[in-house]
Design an enzyme around this catalytic site. Sequence first.
Site, PDB file in Angstrom:
ATOM      1  N   ASP A  86      -6.079  -3.657   6.270  1.00 47.68           N
ATOM      2  CA  ASP A  86      -5.257  -2.786   7.114  1.00 47.68           C
ATOM      3  C   ASP A  86      -4.816  -1.524   6.385  1.00 47.68           C
ATOM      4  O   ASP A  86      -4.421  -0.539   7.017  1.00 47.68           O
ATOM      5  CB  ASP A  86      -4.043  -3.538   7.664  1.00 47.68           C
ATOM      6  N   ASN A  87      -4.844  -1.538   5.053  1.00 45.84           N
ATOM      7  CA  ASN A  87      -4.516  -0.348   4.259  1.00 45.84           C
ATOM      8  C   ASN A  87      -4.905  -0.631   2.820  1.00 45.84           C
ATOM      9  O   ASN A  87      -5.430  -1.712   2.504  1.00 45.84           O
ATOM     10  CB  ASN A  87      -3.028   0.023   4.360  1.00 45.84           C
ATOM     11  N   ASP A 104      -4.399  -8.165   5.009  1.00 46.70           N
ATOM     12  CA  ASP A 104      -3.224  -7.336   4.742  1.00 46.70           C
ATOM     13  C   ASP A 104      -3.164  -6.911   3.281  1.00 46.70           C
ATOM     14  O   ASP A 104      -3.103  -7.768   2.378  1.00 46.70           O
ATOM     15  CB  ASP A 104      -1.970  -8.133   5.107  1.00 46.70           C
ATOM     16  N   ASP A 105      -3.198  -5.603   3.032  1.00 47.33           N
ATOM     17  CA  ASP A 105      -2.982  -5.036   1.691  1.00 47.33           C
ATOM     18  C   ASP A 105      -4.089  -5.350   0.692  1.00 47.33           C
ATOM     19  O   ASP A 105      -3.852  -5.327  -0.527  1.00 47.33           O
ATOM     20  CB  ASP A 105      -1.648  -5.511   1.099  1.00 47.33           C
ATOM     21  N   CYS A 130       0.954  -0.923   7.672  1.00 53.63           N
ATOM     22  CA  CYS A 130       0.596  -2.014   8.587  1.00 53.63           C
ATOM     23  C   CYS A 130       0.603  -1.623  10.064  1.00 53.63           C
ATOM     24  O   CYS A 130      -0.426  -1.667  10.737  1.00 53.63           O
ATOM     25  CB  CYS A 130       1.561  -3.181   8.379  1.00 53.63           C
ATOM     26  N   HIS A 151       3.263  -7.498  14.073  1.00 57.92           N
ATOM     27  CA  HIS A 151       3.882  -6.296  13.498  1.00 57.92           C
ATOM     28  C   HIS A 151       3.730  -5.054  14.372  1.00 57.92           C
ATOM     29  O   HIS A 151       3.531  -3.937  13.876  1.00 57.92           O
ATOM     30  CB  HIS A 151       3.321  -6.015  12.097  1.00 57.92           C
ATOM     31  N   LYS A 205      -1.342   1.966  -1.339  1.00 51.75           N
ATOM     32  CA  LYS A 205      -0.770   1.735  -0.020  1.00 51.75           C
ATOM     33  C   LYS A 205       0.393   2.706   0.212  1.00 51.75           C
ATOM     34  O   LYS A 205       1.106   3.077  -0.709  1.00 51.75           O
ATOM     35  CB  LYS A 205      -0.257   0.295   0.055  1.00 51.75           C
TER      36      LYS A 205
END
Length: 548
Positions: free
Chosen positions: A290-291, A46-47, A84, A140, A308
């Site tokens: 994811d990003n 994540d991130d 996300c 999510h 992001k």
Amino acid sequence: MLLQWVPVTLLLVSTQTRGVHASWENEADTREKRGSQPHIVFILVDDQGFRDVGYHGSEIKTPTLDRLAGQGVKLENYYVQPLCSPTRSQLLTGRYQIHTVLQHSVIRATQPNCLPLENITLPQKLRDAGYSTHMVGKWHLGFYKRGCLPTQRGFDSFFGSLLGSGDYYSHYKCEVPGMCGYDLYDGEEAAWEQDRGLYSTVMFTRKAVSILAHHDPRAHPLFLYLAYQAVHSPLQVPARYLERYKGISNLSRRKYAAMVSCLDEAIQNLTLALKRYGYYDNTVIVYSSDNGGQPLAGGSNWPLRGSKATYWEGGIRAVGFVHSPLLVKKGTKCRSLIHITDWFPTLVTLGEGTLDEDLNLDGYDVWEAISEGRPSPRLDILHNIDPIYTKAKNGSWKAGYGLWNTAVQAAIRVGHWKLLTGVPGYSDWVPPQTFSKQRLTNRWHNERVRWDGGKSLWLFNITADPYERVDLSQHYPHIVKRMLLRLAQYNRTAVPVRYPAKDLRSNPQYNGGVWGPWYEDERGEPDEEEQYNTLFPNHLGKRRWKNK
């Protein structure tokens, strides 16, 4: 004519023997299929910023990721979505956001919204092919009703969080002041008894290792979707990892770097478990962010532009690699165009599942491009069309040659070319904040872009200019027109956006202090009025009503 009589018992034995032989053959076929179906481990972090891995030149130490990527295939033209929920929805469905009603923002904890139930998911297809399917980590994708939960969407088991973020130790999340609750699940119930207050990166890794230990790799192929909370804010990490980065004076960057190192160690432990329990030689490991990273929270996408939540390269170009003994060409870089939607058809095909025509996939099977270095079947990517995002003040149909309203946020890649319209988002080029102690928002930056310049359309040759420094829209109007036309073609296939208002019944105080399903739909589907109240226009500000 002479008849030869055969004893009945002999006929019975013969028939039974044929049946036994057929049974043996079927079992042998099943065993052979199981042996040829690889175990699949998909790791979604994540991130993590594009620069935030050792092999991209980062000061952050990631020896495990560097080794796995170096022995596998690095994906250096790989794209995800800038947030996300959109990335996760496209991973699990193989479809663009414009085809799943989720083209705006993320799914909020208080919204009666989730990945539409009519979409067939990746774990469902793999389970149909004989896989045991397990998910650990961040979901999510909505949970307002029980049918939205991971175990209702194709996973045999689920251990993790339903929301987009939360405390790494207590697993509590406050969506807004006064709306706080517990967010750790085992299956479809709160995991109070399993919670030991562990740091989530460690906890999720231990759970994944436990799944490997209790599954027989020879009996059934395994699909493990491990979606880490790390390295999303809040910036929390065990103190021992901070010791490695005393030289980083920027506190956010130091904590973020420590979180990445903890994640790297977790991947090492997972890899060792795959070898210890007999999976590794027949396993495909996919690693993906994811990003893009968030510079305000310690991340770095340098030298890419943006961050992001933007459609600049820094928001959508991701760290990604594939590691597997099954790869034909190892230790290589894949520069073919690959998108997050491609994993659905690629992994289903690899797992010997079936891809029905009515799935209407936007993804492609890119395994040969990755494993053998062949050309990718993908020639373009629709990054998104968001008709309800903030409109560009100076955008117009005229600026879009009458083909497209450039006030609308949209982005598309075709071959070497990338076109953006509307407001793509924060657009600085931000160096790693390693030594700066000042807040990024207060620090002088000589490459800040002013939005009062009146622009609402950009064109870049991403192959020649991956940092998006030279806008070519005025030099190649014929390319612009062709890409605007392509955008319009995609938009004609779009479904209305679903982004419902907050539902106060979602408050955890009405659910025993736990974030969880609250919506009881006794009628089945919502009526027409309710349906239209939760839909937004999908075509440049004009509603598209079905004819009655």
